[in-house]
Write a protein that holds these residues in place. Sequence first.
Motif, short mmCIF file in Angstrom:
data_model
loop_
_atom_site.label_atom_id
_atom_site.label_comp_id
_atom_site.label_asym_id
_atom_site.label_seq_id
_atom_site.Cartn_x
_atom_site.Cartn_y
_atom_site.Cartn_z
N PHE A 243 -5.47 7.44 -18.81
CA PHE A 243 -6.02 7.31 -17.46
C PHE A 243 -5.51 6.06 -16.75
N SER A 244 -5.23 5.00 -17.49
CA SER A 244 -4.77 3.75 -16.87
C SER A 244 -3.25 3.62 -16.88
N HIS A 245 -2.55 4.68 -17.32
CA HIS A 245 -1.08 4.72 -17.34
C HIS A 245 -0.49 3.62 -18.23
N THR A 246 -1.11 3.42 -19.38
CA THR A 246 -0.62 2.39 -20.30
C THR A 246 -0.42 2.94 -21.72
N VAL A 247 -0.16 4.24 -21.84
CA VAL A 247 0.04 4.83 -23.17
C VAL A 247 1.20 4.12 -23.87
N GLY A 248 0.94 3.63 -25.06
CA GLY A 248 1.97 2.92 -25.82
C GLY A 248 2.17 1.47 -25.42
N GLN A 249 1.37 0.97 -24.47
CA GLN A 249 1.58 -0.38 -23.94
C GLN A 249 0.52 -1.39 -24.40
N THR A 250 -0.55 -0.92 -25.04
CA THR A 250 -1.62 -1.87 -25.38
C THR A 250 -1.14 -2.97 -26.32
N LYS A 251 -0.11 -2.69 -27.10
CA LYS A 251 0.42 -3.72 -27.99
C LYS A 251 0.99 -4.91 -27.22
N HIS A 252 1.31 -4.69 -25.95
CA HIS A 252 1.87 -5.77 -25.14
C HIS A 252 0.78 -6.62 -24.48
N ILE A 253 -0.48 -6.18 -24.58
CA ILE A 253 -1.58 -6.98 -24.02
C ILE A 253 -2.00 -7.95 -25.11
N ASP A 254 -1.21 -8.99 -25.27
CA ASP A 254 -1.33 -9.87 -26.43
C ASP A 254 -1.11 -11.33 -26.04
N PRO A 255 -2.17 -12.03 -25.63
CA PRO A 255 -2.04 -13.44 -25.26
C PRO A 255 -1.49 -14.32 -26.38
N THR A 256 -1.80 -13.99 -27.63
CA THR A 256 -1.28 -14.78 -28.75
C THR A 256 0.24 -14.78 -28.75
N LYS A 257 0.84 -13.62 -28.56
CA LYS A 257 2.30 -13.53 -28.51
C LYS A 257 2.86 -14.31 -27.33
N ALA A 258 2.13 -14.30 -26.21
CA ALA A 258 2.57 -15.07 -25.03
C ALA A 258 2.59 -16.56 -25.34
N LEU A 259 1.56 -17.04 -26.03
CA LEU A 259 1.52 -18.46 -26.40
C LEU A 259 2.62 -18.80 -27.39
N ARG A 260 2.87 -17.92 -28.34
CA ARG A 260 3.95 -18.14 -29.31
C ARG A 260 5.31 -18.19 -28.62
N ARG A 261 5.46 -17.35 -27.60
CA ARG A 261 6.72 -17.35 -26.86
C ARG A 261 6.94 -18.67 -26.15
N MET A 262 5.89 -19.22 -25.54
CA MET A 262 6.00 -20.52 -24.89
C MET A 262 6.32 -21.61 -25.91
N ALA A 263 5.71 -21.51 -27.09
CA ALA A 263 5.97 -22.50 -28.14
C ALA A 263 7.42 -22.41 -28.60
N THR A 264 7.93 -21.18 -28.76
CA THR A 264 9.32 -20.97 -29.18
C THR A 264 10.29 -21.52 -28.15
N GLU A 265 9.93 -21.38 -26.89
CA GLU A 265 10.77 -21.88 -25.80
C GLU A 265 10.67 -23.39 -25.64
N GLY A 266 9.78 -24.02 -26.41
CA GLY A 266 9.59 -25.47 -26.29
C GLY A 266 8.93 -25.86 -25.00
N ARG A 267 8.09 -24.98 -24.49
CA ARG A 267 7.46 -25.22 -23.19
C ARG A 267 6.00 -25.60 -23.40
N PRO A 268 5.65 -26.85 -23.14
CA PRO A 268 4.24 -27.26 -23.30
C PRO A 268 3.37 -26.59 -22.25
N MET A 269 2.12 -26.32 -22.62
CA MET A 269 1.18 -25.73 -21.67
C MET A 269 -0.21 -26.30 -21.95
N PRO A 270 -0.63 -27.31 -21.19
CA PRO A 270 -1.98 -27.85 -21.37
C PRO A 270 -3.01 -26.72 -21.29
N HIS A 271 -3.89 -26.65 -22.27
CA HIS A 271 -4.76 -25.49 -22.39
C HIS A 271 -6.15 -25.91 -22.87
#
Length: 333
Positions: A243-271
């Motif tokens: 109904f929300s047009h996100t079939v197969g996409q829920t795995k991408h709703i992942d803030p942890t992965k987003a934070l890891r990506r910033m860490a990998t990029e060496g980008r600080p983010m005050p949090h």
Amino acid sequence: MTTELFRSVDLGTGLEAVETVRRHWAKKSIITASALSGVCAAGVTAVSAFVGYKVVKPARRVLNHAEAHEATADFGQLAPEKVVFKSAQGGLQLTGYFYRSNASKAAIILSHGFHGGAVDIHKPALYAQAAGYNAFTFDFRGCGESDGKTTSVGFYEVEDLLGAIEYVKQRPEVDPERIALYGISMGGAVAIMAAARCSLVKALITDCAFSSLNGLLSENFRHFYRLPHFPFRHTAVWWSSWFSHTVGQTKHIDPTKALRRMATEGRPMPHLIIHGLNDQGIPVANAHQLYENSPGPKHLWVVPEAGHVVARFYDSERYMARINAFIYPLLRG
């Protein structure tokens, strides 16, 4: 001898009859079981579809303009300006509210939670405005007065927040180099994922955000769907995704992965990570997961007496003071 022969024939015939009856009832049992299985499967599908739709179809809760202006007057601040802007993807029209401050050009964009609206964060926006920041709130798609029919629980909402950032940075009252994001529940998760995609974001404040949607649903499906895990877990979530047009996409709703990506990029983010210890909807373990993966500098504040997104109601002044102490050096220092 003749009698024995007849007896033999009778016995054999009887055994054949029994076998025939057995096969007949076995066949009927299989057919009945199959029919019952089909009925059960159809029932599970129907319930899953109905509940799955209701989960992604928020009730429209709108910020009452008269009440908003009255509350703003109590704070001695300028009334919020109602605006319209577009999501970063697809051009969906969204409704927002800009709380102008004459004290600085720093801005905080506030995002509401699941099944919420700008009405839920009007008071925090007033506190931010009173503290000397420009504040901006808005209704995610499918919520409040914004266009859209459903929520995607974070997937497309990232585009909505990116659209809000684009709008705010063009306001003459705002310095685009001094923008922070604040979000509660789903809005906090969206803020993290948007920050990973937008270098303009200088700081994050999240209150009761989830660390990943799939992880949350695996752990707490019953809380959100009001259905037993078996046999509804996968079918109900699939229907919500459909109904929300996100079939197969829920795995991408992942803030942890987003934070890891910033860490990998060496980008600080005050949090600043805030969470209620008694949160039954999004357990506090989510906050610890976010804290462990945040590239920092980071602070974790677990409020012992608080449930889901209610920490700010226990002591509003302390809550906002804690946020201001975190954000002030980053946006106004």
